[in-house]
Design a protein around this motif. Structure first.
Motif, PDB file in Angstrom:
ATOM      1  N   ASP A 198       0.824  -1.212   0.000  1.00 27.98           N
ATOM      2  CA  ASP A 198       0.000   0.000   0.000  1.00 27.98           C
ATOM      3  C   ASP A 198       0.861   1.266   0.000  1.00 27.98           C
ATOM      4  OD1 ASP A 198      -2.263  -1.568   0.031  1.00 27.98           O
ATOM      5  OD2 ASP A 198      -2.553  -1.432   2.199  1.00 27.98           O
ATOM      6  N   ASP A 199       2.072   1.148   0.551  1.00 26.82           N
ATOM      7  CA  ASP A 199       2.984   2.292   0.603  1.00 26.82           C
ATOM      8  C   ASP A 199       3.804   2.454  -0.675  1.00 26.82           C
ATOM      9  OD1 ASP A 199       2.123   2.975   3.120  1.00 26.82           O
ATOM     10  OD2 ASP A 199       3.776   2.005   4.181  1.00 26.82           O
ATOM     11  N   GLY A 200       3.603   1.559  -1.660  1.00 30.33           N
ATOM     12  CA  GLY A 200       4.243   1.766  -2.944  1.00 30.33           C
ATOM     13  C   GLY A 200       5.129   0.653  -3.468  1.00 30.33           C
ATOM     14  N   ALA A 201       5.351  -0.392  -2.691  1.00 28.44           N
ATOM     15  CA  ALA A 201       6.239  -1.473  -3.129  1.00 28.44           C
ATOM     16  C   ALA A 201       5.494  -2.502  -3.977  1.00 28.44           C
ATOM     17  CB  ALA A 201       6.864  -2.165  -1.924  1.00 28.44           C
ATOM     18  N   LEU A 202       6.261  -3.272  -4.715  1.00 31.54           N
ATOM     19  CA  LEU A 202       5.756  -4.462  -5.389  1.00 31.54           C
ATOM     20  C   LEU A 202       6.215  -5.655  -4.553  1.00 31.54           C
ATOM     21  CD1 LEU A 202       4.495  -6.122  -7.653  1.00 31.54           C
ATOM     22  CD2 LEU A 202       6.606  -5.816  -8.979  1.00 31.54           C
ATOM     23  N   ILE A 203       5.274  -6.342  -3.953  1.00 31.66           N
ATOM     24  CA  ILE A 203       5.550  -7.518  -3.128  1.00 31.66           C
ATOM     25  C   ILE A 203       5.168  -8.757  -3.919  1.00 31.66           C
ATOM     26  CG2 ILE A 203       5.170  -8.639  -0.902  1.00 31.66           C
ATOM     27  CD1 ILE A 203       6.178  -5.790  -0.587  1.00 31.66           C
ATOM     28  N   ILE A 204       6.102  -9.672  -4.093  1.00 33.74           N
ATOM     29  CA  ILE A 204       5.816 -10.948  -4.750  1.00 33.74           C
ATOM     30  C   ILE A 204       6.166 -12.048  -3.751  1.00 33.74           C
ATOM     31  CG2 ILE A 204       6.241 -12.434  -6.733  1.00 33.74           C
ATOM     32  CD1 ILE A 204       7.165  -9.959  -8.270  1.00 33.74           C
ATOM     33  N   MET A 205       5.150 -12.767  -3.310  1.00 29.48           N
ATOM     34  CA  MET A 205       5.294 -13.734  -2.225  1.00 29.48           C
ATOM     35  C   MET A 205       4.912 -15.129  -2.681  1.00 29.48           C
ATOM     36  SD  MET A 205       3.156 -13.839   1.392  1.00 29.48           S
ATOM     37  CE  MET A 205       1.577 -13.945   0.504  1.00 29.48           C
ATOM     38  N   ALA A 206       5.780 -16.088  -2.461  1.00 28.52           N
ATOM     39  CA  ALA A 206       5.449 -17.494  -2.682  1.00 28.52           C
ATOM     40  C   ALA A 206       4.891 -18.061  -1.380  1.00 28.52           C
ATOM     41  CB  ALA A 206       6.688 -18.274  -3.103  1.00 28.52           C
ATOM     42  N   THR A 207       3.740 -18.694  -1.453  1.00 30.60           N
ATOM     43  CA  THR A 207       3.141 -19.252  -0.243  1.00 30.60           C
ATOM     44  C   THR A 207       2.204 -20.404  -0.595  1.00 30.60           C
ATOM     45  OG1 THR A 207       1.876 -18.742   1.768  1.00 30.60           O
ATOM     46  CG2 THR A 207       1.184 -17.641  -0.256  1.00 30.60           C
ATOM     47  N   HIS A 208       2.099 -21.325   0.349  1.00 34.23           N
ATOM     48  CA  HIS A 208       1.114 -22.398   0.208  1.00 34.23           C
ATOM     49  C   HIS A 208      -0.075 -22.149   1.135  1.00 34.23           C
ATOM     50  CE1 HIS A 208       3.342 -23.566   3.839  1.00 34.23           C
ATOM     51  NE2 HIS A 208       2.227 -24.177   4.199  1.00 34.23           N
TER      52      HIS A 208
END
Length: 206
Positions: free
Chosen positions: A176-186
């Motif tokens: 929300d503050d401007g980053a691109l978050i790419i998360m691998a999760t199960h």
């Protein structure tokens, strides 16, 4: 920050982890990469970072003026910590590596540790932390760096329910503050915090 993939495929021996992967993800955004074990979630993060070459296709990072994948924040399982340093010092290394002055780096570290509920561990040396505490220190370090791109590999795998939600919420806030978050999760509950859920398991051929 924008990451574009075209017809990505990754093969090990005769087995394809994934094929025909296309996406365009742009900050600010939170993306969850899901799929069963062995479907290539972690490998895809490596391809995006440039540390693993894809068998076919391209992954292109279009950096903004704030930096590119070389300045990405990484959250990996069993991430190494400086065991003789305190938790606070380990978290502060994130912004210090981004050339942030030490006083500001320590202030950011304190803020992120409080966000994740580990502020009471600030003066505890890393060698005395539990596995779950180490994982949250790793998350705090990446968030304190304020990188435009954060790649997170199963960031809640060792956490209890409360800590898991704290981490997911903190990643949501960073997006929300401007980053691109790419998360691998199960974890479906954690994946639900994202804007986009990308099931790489649907692109797996055995």
């Amino acid at each position: 920050m924008r990451i574009v993939a075209r017809d990505l495929g990754m093969r090990f021996g005769s087995r394809w982890l994934f094929q025909n992967v296309d996406f365009a993800w742009q900050s600010p955004s939170f993306v969850s990469v899901t799929g069963p074990s062995g479907s290539g979630k972690t490998t895809l993060l490596g391809v995006i970072s440039g540390s693993i070459p894809a068998t076919v296709g391209d992954s292109i990072a279009e950096a903004d003026e704030m930096g590119g994948p070389s300045s990405a924040g990484w959250i990996v399982q069993n991430s190494p910590l400086l065991v003789s340093r305190t938790a606070l010092e380990n978290v502060a290394l994130g912004p210090i590596f981004q050339r942030v002055p030490r006083p500001e780096a320590l202030a950011r570290a304190e803020q992120e540790m409080a966000r994740l509920g580990i502020e009471h561990l600030a003066n505890v040396r890393a060698k005395k932390l539990s596995g779950g505490e180490r994982q949250r220190v790793t998350v705090a370090r990446a968030l304190a760096s304020q990188a435009r791109l954060i790649l997170a590999d199963e960031p809640t795998s060792s956490l209890d329910a409360e800590a898991k939600i704290r981490v997911a919420t903190a990643l949501r806030t960073a997006a929300d503050d401007g980053a691109l978050i790419i998360m691998a999760t199960h974890d479906k509950e954690v994946a639900a915090f994202a804007d986009t859920v990308f099931d790489i398991g649907q692109r797996t051929t055995r």
